[in-house]
Design a protein around this motif. Structure first.
Motif, PDB file in Angstrom:
ATOM      1  N   PHE A   5      22.955  25.441  12.007  1.00  0.00           N
ATOM      2  CA  PHE A   5      22.299  26.494  12.527  1.00  0.00           C
ATOM      3  C   PHE A   5      20.714  26.104  12.828  1.00  0.00           C
ATOM      4  N   ARG A   6      20.260  25.503  11.981  1.00  0.00           N
ATOM      5  CA  ARG A   6      18.682  25.189  12.151  1.00  0.00           C
ATOM      6  C   ARG A   6      18.526  24.288  13.315  1.00  0.00           C
ATOM      7  N   GLU A   7      19.275  23.430  13.496  1.00  0.00           N
ATOM      8  CA  GLU A   7      19.285  22.544  14.893  1.00  0.00           C
ATOM      9  C   GLU A   7      19.605  23.271  15.986  1.00  0.00           C
ATOM     10  N   ALA A   8      20.405  24.515  15.922  1.00  0.00           N
ATOM     11  CA  ALA A   8      20.811  25.110  17.124  1.00  0.00           C
ATOM     12  C   ALA A   8      19.680  25.794  17.715  1.00  0.00           C
ATOM     13  N   MET A   9      18.949  26.468  16.541  1.00  0.00           N
ATOM     14  CA  MET A   9      17.739  27.064  16.974  1.00  0.00           C
ATOM     15  C   MET A   9      16.579  26.386  17.481  1.00  0.00           C
ATOM     16  N   LEU A  10      16.392  25.146  16.898  1.00  0.00           N
ATOM     17  CA  LEU A  10      15.459  24.300  17.537  1.00  0.00           C
ATOM     18  C   LEU A  10      15.809  24.039  18.807  1.00  0.00           C
ATOM     19  N   LYS A  11      16.996  23.273  19.128  1.00  0.00           N
ATOM     20  CA  LYS A  11      17.412  22.794  20.309  1.00  0.00           C
ATOM     21  C   LYS A  11      17.668  23.684  21.353  1.00  0.00           C
ATOM     22  N   TYR A  12      18.387  24.640  20.897  1.00  0.00           N
ATOM     23  CA  TYR A  12      18.746  25.941  22.148  1.00  0.00           C
ATOM     24  C   TYR A  12      18.089  27.294  21.976  1.00  0.00           C
ATOM     25  N   GLY A  13      17.530  27.294  20.945  1.00  0.00           N
ATOM     26  CA  GLY A  13      16.773  28.683  20.877  1.00  0.00           C
ATOM     27  C   GLY A  13      17.530  29.977  20.442  1.00  0.00           C
ATOM     28  N   SER A  14      18.957  29.394  20.032  1.00  0.00           N
ATOM     29  CA  SER A  14      19.848  30.420  19.709  1.00  0.00           C
ATOM     30  C   SER A  14      20.870  29.830  18.980  1.00  0.00           C
ATOM     31  N   ASP A  15      21.595  31.020  18.159  1.00  0.00           N
ATOM     32  CA  ASP A  15      22.629  30.325  17.163  1.00  0.00           C
ATOM     33  C   ASP A  15      23.953  30.571  18.158  1.00  0.00           C
ATOM     34  N   LYS A  16      24.055  30.929  19.355  1.00  0.00           N
ATOM     35  CA  LYS A  16      25.171  30.943  20.076  1.00  0.00           C
ATOM     36  C   LYS A  16      24.805  30.506  21.628  1.00  0.00           C
ATOM     37  N   PRO A  17      24.651  28.856  21.318  1.00  0.00           N
ATOM     38  CA  PRO A  17      24.121  28.331  22.684  1.00  0.00           C
ATOM     39  C   PRO A  17      25.062  28.338  23.714  1.00  0.00           C
ATOM     40  N   ASP A  18      24.739  28.203  25.063  1.00  0.00           N
ATOM     41  CA  ASP A  18      25.251  27.925  26.225  1.00  0.00           C
ATOM     42  C   ASP A  18      25.301  26.550  26.495  1.00  0.00           C
ATOM     43  N   LEU A  19      26.170  25.933  25.982  1.00  0.00           N
ATOM     44  CA  LEU A  19      26.178  24.297  26.164  1.00  0.00           C
ATOM     45  C   LEU A  19      26.503  23.923  27.556  1.00  0.00           C
ATOM     46  N   ARG A  20      26.789  24.894  28.534  1.00  0.00           N
ATOM     47  CA  ARG A  20      26.912  24.452  29.935  1.00  0.00           C
ATOM     48  C   ARG A  20      25.589  24.141  30.314  1.00  0.00           C
ATOM     49  N   ALA A  21      24.494  24.643  29.984  1.00  0.00           N
ATOM     50  CA  ALA A  21      23.201  24.203  30.371  1.00  0.00           C
ATOM     51  C   ALA A  21      22.774  23.198  29.600  1.00  0.00           C
ATOM     52  N   GLU A  22      22.768  21.799  30.128  1.00  0.00           N
ATOM     53  CA  GLU A  22      22.584  20.625  29.652  1.00  0.00           C
ATOM     54  C   GLU A  22      21.206  20.051  29.592  1.00  0.00           C
ATOM     55  N   LEU A  23      20.422  21.197  28.981  1.00  0.00           N
ATOM     56  CA  LEU A  23      19.008  20.932  28.611  1.00  0.00           C
ATOM     57  C   LEU A  23      18.637  21.333  27.227  1.00  0.00           C
ATOM     58  N   GLU A  24      17.856  20.766  26.903  1.00  0.00           N
ATOM     59  CA  GLU A  24      17.348  20.866  25.158  1.00  0.00           C
ATOM     60  C   GLU A  24      16.085  21.114  25.115  1.00  0.00           C
ATOM     61  N   LEU A  25      15.734  22.145  24.096  1.00  0.00           N
ATOM     62  CA  LEU A  25      14.229  22.411  23.617  1.00  0.00           C
ATOM     63  C   LEU A  25      13.985  21.488  22.741  1.00  0.00           C
ATOM     64  N   VAL A  26      12.660  21.090  22.562  1.00  0.00           N
ATOM     65  CA  VAL A  26      12.018  20.094  21.637  1.00  0.00           C
ATOM     66  C   VAL A  26      10.789  20.725  20.792  1.00  0.00           C
TER      67      VAL A  26
END
Length: 587
Positions: free
Chosen positions: A279-300
């Motif tokens: 969960f915490r990784e999802a919030m950091l990398k994708y800004g959401s706990d329901k990430p759309d992984l079709r978007a091939e970019l990540e937050l840092v």
């Protein structure tokens, strides 16, 4: 010959030429070409073209009928000329020369067109839902739903699960959304509740020894509508398993989803296996706990880069960066439009820089960055010439929401978004508890019946906000399909978990006495999940709104415009139910 039909409207082909047929259906469309009437007749199975020649009784009858009239016709199948074949229709090589017409169901003037999407508003469509469902798209969606549910049942049985029914009339629950209440006639002043989910009953089935249960379960929650949530009622694939750990639940669900979305995905592929993302990784990398992984970019997270920075807009704040490659030829409009999008999400603006040759930065905030800032960003984001970097700064949750949306939008605009795929993931390691921002009270963050990681020891020794639970979500293309958990099956763990959330022992026993009593008589470790059927069909049908996949949904205000619900009840009925109405005062 049968009273109404010898064939349906979708089955006739060139091989049936010169056959006498009888068809029944709705007058879908009519065209008059020099006195010759061409009629599209529609039923559940498809469309077929009728022909009525000038001067014939059939021409006179069909020419005067309104669209959507139900008729029975007799006629002969004939081949269409080569220039008139319609390759879009399965019946496009033939037509029916009509000899006789019988009206079976007259139709008034319809309030909107059936054979085209004329942009009629949703309220009108729901008021006349029986007409709306005659439209090809809606008919296809409902039949897709039917096929998906049928396939789920067959696949679940093949996976060793047993279909069982649980009660509709049950007790109220203090957790989750608001209940729909049903007054008791026999027990004055008491109420049943429609189940928000069969949660406790499916756990009791495990305790009863049934091992693998499933149900296409109706659930009732008095909550507001949104695009992916229907108010009032919805259906879920309710699943529970005994003697399992988290991965044991994932395995059959992952197999089911892969098969289901492959079978009904209309050529779209399913990526497998599904990644497990904390969960915490999802919030950091994708800004959401329901990430759309079709978007091939990540937050840092680059907060440390600006810790104590002279750039006051970022100093002392949580800062998230999004690096977007291959943007060297993007015009200024690209950056401005993303900035406008961020503002629509609640941001005050969107800071950005470009990376040029020799990693030199240009853009609105480049002049505020020191040489050390730039070096740290290059390393943290692995920047190369042609990258653009977008920044969000503020409180963690606010930045996550805004930059999570920007991540997906930037990927779509910059060509880093993959179409034609279903990308699933499991979100795992949810926090067991969270703090209410207004009251400061510790409360459950997810399912109160979940097993905490570390069990009773964790509840007794850890800061509640550091305790993780065996809870998980399954997500597809940015849509949460379901939450699930390994359940707590130990009374002492349940008492302690609820006490942390502010429930004393007496309250827990009063609210969950049946469950607790069952736990004290030999409860197996068990867990489950409940993917939403409506959301599954919405994704497969590629519909943006869940109501497009439900035959008779409530509108956004939880009203049934067709049947007139909710409605008032006569005084005699209220008296029988021991009720009186207290309406809010009008100011």
């Amino acid at each position: 010959m049968h009273r109404y039909r010898s064939h349906n409207c979708g089955e006739l082909r060139a091989a049936d030429v010169d056959t006498d047929v009888r068809l029944s259906g709705w007058l879908h469309n009519r065209r008059d070409l020099g006195g010759i009437l061409f009629i599209d007749l529609r039923d559940h199975y498809g469309l077929v073209q009728l022909v009525a020649r000038p001067g014939t009784p059939a021409n006179e009858a069909l020419g005067s009928l309104t669209k959507e009239t139900v008729v029975r016709i007799d006629g002969k199948v004939s081949a269409r000329g080569a220039d008139n074949i319609n390759p879009e229709l399965p019946t496009g090589e033939i037509e029916i020369e009509v000899s006789e017409v019988e009206v079976l169901g007259a139709a008034e003037q319809i309030p909107f067109t059936i054979n085209a999407d004329d942009g009629v508003n949703e309220e009108r469509r729901l008021e006349y839902r029986f007409l709306d469902l005659r439209r090809e798209r809606m008919h296809r969606n409902i039949m897709l739903r039917t096929a998906v549910i049928s396939a789920i049942r067959h696949k679940m049985v093949a996976l060793g699960f047993n279909e069982m029914a649980t009660p509709i009339l049950s007790a109220t629950s203090p957790e989750g959304a608001r209940d729909f209440l049903v007054p008791s006639r026999l027990h004055a002043g008491k109420f049943y509740a429609l189940p928000q989910a069969p949660q406790q009953f499916k756990q009791l089935l495990m305790i009863a020894g049934f091992d693998r249960y499933f149900q296409i379960a109706p659930c009732f929650r008095d909550e507001d509508a949104r695009a992916d949530r229907s108010p009032g009622e919805f259906y879920q694939l309710d699943v529970e398993m005994s003697f399992v750990e988290q991965e044991d639940v994932f395995q059959p669900v992952e197999q089911l989803m892969t098969e289901l979305f492959t079978e009904f995905g209309n050529g779209r592929t399913v990526t497998s296996p599904f990644p497990r993302i904390p969960f915490r990784e999802a919030m950091l990398k994708y800004g959401s706990d329901k990430p759309d992984l079709r978007a091939e970019l990540e937050l840092v997270d680059v907060s440390d880069v600006f810790e104590g920075s002279g750039f006051k807009a970022f100093a002392g704040k949580h800062v998230r960066a999004l690096a977007v490659p291959d943007t060297g030829d993007q015009p200024r409009k690209f950056f401005d439009q993303l900035g406008d999008f961020a503002v629509q999400q609640g941001a005050k603006g969107l800071a950005w820089v470009r990376v040029g040759e020799d990693n030199a930065l240009t853009g609105p905030i480049a002049k505020f960055l020191t040489e050390d800032d730039i070096k740290s960003l290059v390393v943290a984001l692995d920047l190369k010439p042609g990258h653009a970097v977008f920044f969000g700064a503020g409180e963690f949750d606010e930045v996550s929401k805004i930059m999570g949306a920007v991540r997906v939008e930037a990927a779509k605009r910059a060509g880093h978004f993959v179409e034609g795929e279903f990308r699933f993931c499991w979100i795992v390691d949810f926090p067991m508890f969270e703090k209410d921002e207004d009251t400061g009270k510790i409360e459950f963050s997810h399912n109160p019946f979940s097993m905490p990681q570390g069990g009773l020891e964790a509840l007794e020794t850890k800061d509640p906000l550091d305790i993780l639970a065996w809870q998980y979500d399954i997500v597809c293309n940015g849509t949460e399909l379901s939450s699930g958990a390994i359940r707590n099956h130990e009374p002492e763990v349940m008492y302690k978990a609820f006490s942390i959330a502010g429930y004393d022992k007496e309250t827990v026993e009063a609210e969950f006495g049946g469950m607790l009593r069952a736990f004290k008589f030999g409860a197996p470790p068990h867990g489950g999940i409940a993917p939403g059927v409506d959301r599954i069909v919405m994704l497969l049908a590629d519909e943006p709104n869940i109501r497009e996949t439900i035959a008779f949904p409530l509108n956004g205000n939880a009203q049934d415009l067709l049947m007139g619900a909710p409605s008032e009840v006569e005084e005699a009925r209220l008296k029988e139910l021991h009720l009186s109405i207290r309406k809010p005062q009008v100011k």
